[in-house]
Design a protein around this motif. Structure first.
Motif, PDB file in Angstrom:
ATOM      1  N   GLY A  47       0.856  -1.179   0.000  1.00 10.20           N
ATOM      2  CA  GLY A  47       0.000   0.000   0.000  1.00 10.20           C
ATOM      3  C   GLY A  47       0.890   1.227   0.000  1.00 10.20           C
ATOM      4  N   ALA A  49       1.009   5.692  -0.591  1.00  8.08           N
ATOM      5  CA  ALA A  49       0.348   6.976  -0.758  1.00  8.08           C
ATOM      6  C   ALA A  49       1.357   7.933  -1.384  1.00  8.08           C
ATOM      7  N   SER A  95      -3.764   7.014  -3.507  1.00 12.15           N
ATOM      8  CA  SER A  95      -3.589   5.764  -2.771  1.00 12.15           C
ATOM      9  C   SER A  95      -3.456   4.641  -3.803  1.00 12.15           C
TER      10      SER A  95
END
Length: 103
Positions: A47, A49, A95
């Motif tokens: 993940g 950002a 994201s």
């Protein structure tokens, strides 16, 4: 003895390198990874950002990122998706989710 950077670090570096190559101002705001395995593959889920200017150059680079060739040593990026993009005060925060498989 160290084996070198993990897949999460390599994915982050590859994205940062691709942004620089495209002349796109971008800052990696968050990166996290977890191990993943299927019956036939071993890898990791990531993940990320990304923070950048809310402009056409960042939007264009970001739109092409899921199809970009991002080579990373010892792994293949099997999937890369833009999950969301938030815009505020001239900035865009994207994201992303990625899946890497060990080669």
């Amino acid at each position: 003895m160290s084996r070198g950077p993990d897949a999460g670090t390599l994915v982050a570096r590859a994205i940062e390198h691709d942004a620089r190559r495209a002349g796109c101002a971008m800052v990696l705001a968050l990166a996290e990874s977890s191990r993943w395995a299927s019956a036939t593959f071993v890898g990791a889920r990531h993940g990320l950002a990304l923070d950048g200017p809310d402009d056409a150059a960042f939007a264009h680079w970001l739109a092409g990122l899921p199809e970009a060739d991002l080579p990373i040593r010892g792994h293949v990026i099997a999937d890369l998706a833009i999950v969301s993009v938030a815009r505020a005060a001239g900035r865009a925060t994207a994201s992303l989710e990625a899946l890497t498989v060990e080669t």
